[in-house]
Enzyme design. Structure first.
Site, PDB file in Angstrom:
ATOM      1  CB  CYS A   1      -0.956  -0.021   1.186  1.00  0.00           C
ATOM      2  SG  CYS A   1      -1.784  -1.605   1.322  1.00  0.00           S
TER       3      CYS A   1
ATOM      4  CG  HIS B   1      -1.968   4.533   5.229  1.00  0.00           C
ATOM      5  ND1 HIS B   1      -1.974   4.450   3.857  1.00  0.00           N
ATOM      6  CD2 HIS B   1      -2.080   3.242   5.666  1.00  0.00           C
ATOM      7  CE1 HIS B   1      -2.081   3.176   3.491  1.00  0.00           C
ATOM      8  NE2 HIS B   1      -2.146   2.420   4.565  1.00  0.00           N
TER       9      HIS B   1
ATOM     10  CG  HIS C   1      -6.484   0.880   1.454  1.00  0.00           C
ATOM     11  ND1 HIS C   1      -5.572   1.563   0.696  1.00  0.00           N
ATOM     12  CD2 HIS C   1      -5.749   0.165   2.361  1.00  0.00           C
ATOM     13  CE1 HIS C   1      -4.351   1.278   1.107  1.00  0.00           C
ATOM     14  NE2 HIS C   1      -4.433   0.428   2.111  1.00  0.00           N
TER      15      HIS C   1
END
Lengths: 391, 84, 308
Positions: free
Chosen positions: A152, A285, A320
């Site tokens: 990620c 994040h 996400h």
């Protein structure tokens, strides 16, 4: 040496291009809803509503590729529009992806398990590096073509790599960012980790249950001063700080105090020659998993010595998007700087008890957004921070 | 109950690839997680959830609920018994 | 110039912890198997039980290289062409064959490309820069370019490496997918580089990658010319192509003969070139790594034991 940003491109569930995404952000409109595909219909996800054929047709793409590559082409082409290829400007492409051509591979492999037959040609799309090569072909970029795959944090690391190569005078201009499509593989993977929220995700909320997955791509164009003189492009903002550090705590979980995150943010500030008080907004994040948001919050308190600047996670808009998130959020950071606006953390009601931190909850216009910190953290404790600054 | 515990040990060894262990190496009351015990971690906790689902039909939806259940062979066995 | 302070490999030849490996290479067999040490002496049993071959190799090699250089690494840069294939395939099997509400997560967790570098940082307790590059067979070159950049930025002791593992399914896909008739093999090489010379005499002078390369000889000559060199001055070539005409008096290693097809082969090529230069008074070695779609990697090594 200054690293200038001269192009933005993004596609996600909240828009097919930067303008549409900006409009959705301002409208506080999430793109997350019940999935429409066999493997996504049980979940809340952020799907790009166009099929692969739809993407190729709508965006007039010439190169065939996996969905990951197609999404990448769309966003990278938008970022690179108005740019010309020229021999004097050494131009590269560095792209982050975690699934590569898995969307094609998984279908083929399922078929193989059923029938023991396979079409080898289809697997040509599988390697992550090939995803980037297909994008390079679409953009016409030759020379330096590289792929970063750190889960990620991939796009953030691709952006960082591009900036460092320009600073070291190995490149003059580089298209950087990341792309990932929503696959059965990743949906099943996050399901196996039991970190899905069955409803809409709630980053930094005490009641958060987990994340919603999304898909998309985000790219920016970085240029040196010398390159600007040759391309004649008008810079939009600067990339001033970057860093990557390793949490070295656990294969998937972040350390409770966010040690790797603290290292990444602190070092990024030092690369940018900025103080914590210079940061006007943090695009976190903020995946909305219990572990990430708690750990990231504590890292904020540590780095900013209790005086945490306005922060939010925009993942409740986009989902996400894994390897793409650092690219999409880089675009969002530049929009924040250009428009002096802070984007809200949707779905937030109750602060995390342990930290008491309250994110930005509605569209907030301030006099001057000078510097934006953007965090991206990946599996394996791979923590990256970028700092975007006003010209 | 003791048969259940022996079965559990064998299933744990298989599910978690603890190929160097035999069931007799795992004490009923010893902690399974952390450095004091077998050294298992949160990924193993998820594997335990799979094990309970596949072998005993027991559903656990939130891994954080399961800390106490997964403490030892004894606690796991009592939990399985209580679900019957 | 970046000096190599320790280098270790593992593949189908018996090369781990060996010296002069350029003399110990065996041709790839019909049924190549990975030659390994007892991994238990390197990795704790609680960690080892989950790890696929690519992860076992990566951690063991990194630990061996770390043991040879005293200082902890201040950057870790790893390349992999296809990543953690064993776990990727395992998880694909899980999602298409397991019925029920819960899935075993271990293979998914370990399927991401950066598991190799991540596990190394976890095992070494290393908090520094940690990067994973994946550009098909140029993945090692990308990791090396990044590692050299870290040195340029002030890192003193950088771990660079590459690893790729073969799974049986891959061999079903050739030659159509990878344009290669040779068998897939498993291989990894890790090395420590530094701008400081210390006791080392073998250095990496430069590494370059080119997408959409012109003719190999043209690109190679241009690359060497930047250092005032020509092909005739190169003493040793380690390559995966027959397209380059090498000088008659040079030593030539065709890496595919030993390694079969492996996307991290150029990392092992550096090891072969390193050991060749180290055991001789020859000065230059060149690694030429081409791929079927006109991507090209070039790495130049220099021995400054007898030259300055």
């Amino acid at each position: 040496m200054d690293i200038f940003i001269t192009g933005l491109g993004a596609i996600s569930t909240i828009g097919n291009n930067v303008d549409e995404i900006y409009a959705s952000l301002l409208a506080e409109k999430t793109g997350i809803r019940k999935g429409t595909l066999d493997h996504s219909m049980k979940y809340h996800v952020g799907e790009v509503p166009l099929s692969n054929e739809g993407l190729m047709e709508h965006f007039k793409l010439k190169t065939k590729g996996s969905r990951t590559a197609l999404l990448g082409m769309v966003a990278a082409k938008e970022a690179f529009q108005g740019h010309q290829l020229m021999d004097e400007v050494r131009t590269g492409l560095i792209s982050g992806t975690s699934v590569g051509g898995m969307d094609i591979t998984e279908e083929e492999y399922r078929n193989y398990l059923k029938t023991e037959t396979f079409d080898a040609e289809k697997y040509k799309h599988h390697p992550s590096g090939t995803t980037t090569e297909q994008m390079a072909e679409e953009l016409g970029i030759t020379g330096f073509v590289n792929t970063i795959s750190t889960a990620c944090s991939s796009a953030a690391n691709a952006i960082m790599m591009g900036a460092r190569l320009i600073r070291s005078n190995q490149l003059d201009r580089v298209v950087v960012g990341g792309t990932d499509s929503l696959t059965h593989f990743t949906i099943s993977g996050f399901r196996s980790l039991m970190i899905f929220d069955p409803e809409w995700c709630r980053p930094f909320d005490e009641t958060r249950k987990g994340l919603n997955l999304g898909e998309g791509a985000g790219y920016i164009v970085l240029e040196s001063e010398k390159s600007l003189q040759l391309t004649g492009k008008t810079p939009l903002a600067k990339l001033t700080g970057w860093s990557n550090a390793s949490d070295a705590y656990h294969q998937t979980a972040s350390s409770p105090e966010g040690n790797g995150a603290v290292l990444a943010m602190t070092k990024a500030l030092s690369v940018a020659h900025l103080q914590p008080t210079d940061i006007d907004y943090i695009n976190a994040h903020g995946t909305a998993t219990p572990n990430n948001d708690s750990s990231e919050s504590k890292a904020f308190i540590n780095v900013f010595e209790g005086k945490v600047p306005p922060f939010s996670s925009t993942k409740a808009y986009t989902g996400h998007t894994l390897a793409a998130c650092g690219g999409i959020e880089a675009v969002i950071a530049v929009l924040s700087i250009q428009n002096n606006v802070l984007f809200p953390n949707l779905n937030h009601t109750t602060p995390i008890e342990e930290t008491g931190l309250i994110p930005v909850k509605q569209i907030t216009r301030i006099e001057n957004v000078r510097n934006v910190l953007s965090n991206s953290f990946g599996f394996g404790g791979n923590n990256s921070s970028l700092i975007f600054s006003k010209l | 109950m003791s048969e259940l515990k022996e079965n559990l040990k064998a299933q744990i060894i298989e599910q978690l690839n603890l190929e160097d262990l035999t069931p007799s190496d795992i004490k009923n009351e010893a902690p399974l997680f952390g450095d004091e015990g077998l050294g298992l971690d949160s990924i193993d906790a998820l594997e335990f959830i799979v094990l309970l689902d596949v072998n005993y039909g027991i559903k656990i939806s939130d891994p954080s609920d399961a800390r106490e259940i997964f403490h030892s062979i004894d606690s796991l066995a009592s939990f399985i018994e209580s679900q019957k | 110039m970046y000096y190599i302070h320790a280098i270790q490999s593992m593949n189908n030849s018996d090369v781990f912890k060996q010296e002069d490996i350029h003399q110990k290479l065996v041709e790839v067999s019909e049924n190549p198997t990975l030659v390994t040490p007892d991994f238990k002496t390197y990795i704790a049993p609680t960690a080892l039980r989950r790890l696929s071959p690519i992860l076992r190799m990566g951690i063991t090699l990194a630990k061996e290289v770390q043991a040879a250089v005293d200082q902890p690494f201040d950057a870790i840069s790893v390349g992999t062409g296809l990543g953690c294939l064993t776990d990727t395939e395992k998880f694909l099997n899980v999602i298409y064959t397991v019925e029920g509400d819960v899935l075993s997560p271990t293979a998914f967790i370990q399927s991401t490309h950066n598991t190799i570098a991540g596990q190394i940082s976890l095992d070494l307790g290393n908090h520094s820069y940690n990067m994973t590059h994946t550009q098909n067979n140029l993945s090692f070159e990308m990791a090396l370019i990044d590692g050299m950049l870290c040195c340029e930025e002030g890192s003193k002791n950088v771990l660079v490496g590459a690893a790729d593992e073969s799974i049986e399914f891959l061999n079903k896909l050739k030659p159509s997918v990878f344009d290669s008739e040779t068998l897939f093999t498993t291989s990894a090489t890790f090395l420590a580089i530094s701008a400081d010379k210390m006791e080392s005499s073998i250095a990496i002078l430069a590494c370059k990658t080119i997408a959409n390369a012109a003719e190999i000889s043209v690109e190679t000559n241009a690359f060497l010319a930047a250092f005032g060199l020509s092909l005739e001055q190169i003493n040793c070539f380690v390559l995966n192509t027959n397209e380059l005409e090498t000088p008659a008096n040079s030593e030539v290693f065709h890496i595919d003969d030993q390694l079969g097809f492996n996307q991290s082969s150029s990392a092992f090529a550096v090891h072969v070139a390193h050991d060749f230069l180290k055991s001789s008074t020859k000065e230059f070695a060149l690694i030429v790594n081409r791929s079927s779609n006109n991507y090209l990697g070039l790495i130049l090594l220099k021995n400054d034991k007898t030259h300055n």
